[in-house]
Design a protein around this motif. Structure first.
Motif, mmCIF file in Angstrom:
data_model
loop_
_atom_site.group_PDB
_atom_site.id
_atom_site.type_symbol
_atom_site.label_atom_id
_atom_site.label_comp_id
_atom_site.label_asym_id
_atom_site.label_seq_id
_atom_site.Cartn_x
_atom_site.Cartn_y
_atom_site.Cartn_z
ATOM 1 N N GLY A 161 5.179 7.325 -10.186
ATOM 2 C CA GLY A 161 5.277 6.975 -9.297
ATOM 3 C C GLY A 161 6.929 7.565 -8.205
ATOM 4 O O GLY A 161 7.218 7.488 -8.798
ATOM 5 N N ILE A 162 6.806 7.755 -7.260
ATOM 6 C CA ILE A 162 7.759 8.593 -6.437
ATOM 7 C C ILE A 162 7.912 8.042 -4.527
ATOM 8 O O ILE A 162 6.605 8.095 -4.229
ATOM 9 N N LEU A 163 8.689 7.009 -4.803
ATOM 10 C CA LEU A 163 9.416 6.141 -3.388
ATOM 11 C C LEU A 163 9.917 6.745 -3.144
ATOM 12 O O LEU A 163 10.603 6.655 -3.123
ATOM 13 N N LEU A 164 9.589 6.925 -1.583
ATOM 14 C CA LEU A 164 10.398 6.540 -0.309
ATOM 15 C C LEU A 164 10.465 5.773 0.623
ATOM 16 O O LEU A 164 9.306 5.135 1.211
ATOM 17 N N ARG A 166 0.418 -1.093 -0.144
ATOM 18 C CA ARG A 166 0.324 -0.055 -0.029
ATOM 19 C C ARG A 166 0.981 1.753 -0.073
ATOM 20 O O ARG A 166 2.240 0.589 0.142
ATOM 21 N N ARG A 167 -0.014 2.237 0.179
ATOM 22 C CA ARG A 167 1.090 3.398 -0.194
ATOM 23 C C ARG A 167 2.106 3.236 0.642
ATOM 24 O O ARG A 167 3.007 4.144 0.708
ATOM 25 N N ALA A 222 4.403 7.344 -2.741
ATOM 26 C CA ALA A 222 3.980 6.237 -1.715
ATOM 27 C C ALA A 222 5.661 5.809 -0.683
ATOM 28 O O ALA A 222 6.249 6.988 -0.793
ATOM 29 N N VAL A 223 5.576 5.430 0.475
ATOM 30 C CA VAL A 223 6.710 5.380 1.653
ATOM 31 C C VAL A 223 6.531 3.559 2.359
ATOM 32 O O VAL A 223 5.995 3.861 2.191
ATOM 33 N N TYR A 224 7.760 3.685 2.546
ATOM 34 C CA TYR A 224 8.031 1.965 2.735
ATOM 35 C C TYR A 224 9.641 2.170 3.860
ATOM 36 O O TYR A 224 10.338 2.854 3.562
ATOM 37 N N THR A 225 8.490 1.892 5.260
ATOM 38 C CA THR A 225 9.993 1.821 6.321
ATOM 39 C C THR A 225 10.220 0.324 6.264
ATOM 40 O O THR A 225 9.875 -0.788 6.604
ATOM 41 N N GLY A 226 11.211 0.456 6.409
ATOM 42 C CA GLY A 226 12.024 -1.494 6.496
ATOM 43 C C GLY A 226 13.237 -1.160 7.561
ATOM 44 O O GLY A 226 13.589 -0.002 7.806
#
Length: 223
Positions: free
Chosen positions: A110-113, A39-40, A73-77
């Motif tokens: 898309g732009i992904l952080l 998801r975003r 969108a944002v993804y933290t890992g």
């Protein structure tokens, strides 16, 4: 664009970096070649407090309303990038199937952080449709606007601040494009098939082979 591995400037249409040979196939070998269902707002590392999630979601929705052809969108890992967020972000934007993004907004727009909790670092990746409107300097400046918040563990506030700065950059570039549309149109070069951010990934959003990114280990970053 710059190669995610050697950071040399390359043409977006190149299937492989002419300097170091890096390409999507190599990223697939490291991270996997299957579709990734996201998801975003993908907070796998648990950096965003539950009470703060609505403000981040609201910022993502606002961005989509202001730029109806794009999405953020944002993804933290935690350790997902294996020490190289540029390569991981490149791979994830290529392989992600965003369930809450309309199919008429392909990953190319898309732009992904990506935020890595272990290395306490962040990186921004974008699709080729953004090439005329964004530069490495732009996204670095946007990240600096969030840096102080992230140092204090205020990840939601930093993300919101970064998105707001990015909106300013894109509005400025949109105004420039209206004055000189041909200049901006010439900068859009679809990538070679071997490295493209495939539109097929999100046709219907779900696939039998789709998977999710493995949950990250618990982080010690302050929240």
């Amino acid at each position: 664009m710059k190669c995610p591995r050697c950071v040399q400037v390359i043409h977006r249409g190149a299937g492989l970096c002419p300097h170091c040979g890096f390409g999507l196939a190599e990223a697939d070998e490291r991270y996997g070649s299957e579709d990734v269902v996201l998801r975003r707002l993908g907070d796998a590392a648990g950096l965003i407090r539950a009470k703060d999630r609505p403000k981040v979601s609201a910022a993502l929705d606002k961005f989509c309303r202001r730029f109806p052809q794009l999405f953020f969108a944002v993804y933290t890992g935690s350790g997902q990038g294996g020490g190289n967020l540029r390569q991981f972000g490149f791979w994830l934007l290529n392989r992600a199937a965003f369930e809450d993004v309309p199919v008429d907004r392909p990953n190319e727009a898309g732009i992904l952080l990506v935020i890595d909790a272990d290395s306490k670092s962040a990186a921004v990746t974008w699709g080729y449709q953004l090439d005329p409107f964004l530069t490495e300097e732009d996204t670095f400046f946007c990240l600096t606007r969030a840096h102080a918040y992230w140092l204090e563990g205020r990840f939601a506030d930093g993300i919101v601040r970064m998105i707001a700065q990015l909106e300013k950059v894109l509005r400025k570039r949109a105004a420039q494009a209206r004055r000189d549309p041909e200049k901006f149109e010439r900068k859009v070069a679809p990538p070679a098939r071997t490295g493209e951010i495939a539109r097929r990934i999100r046709e219907g959003h779900k696939h039998a082979a789709a998977r999710t990114v493995a949950p990250a280990a618990k982080t010690e970053v302050a929240k």
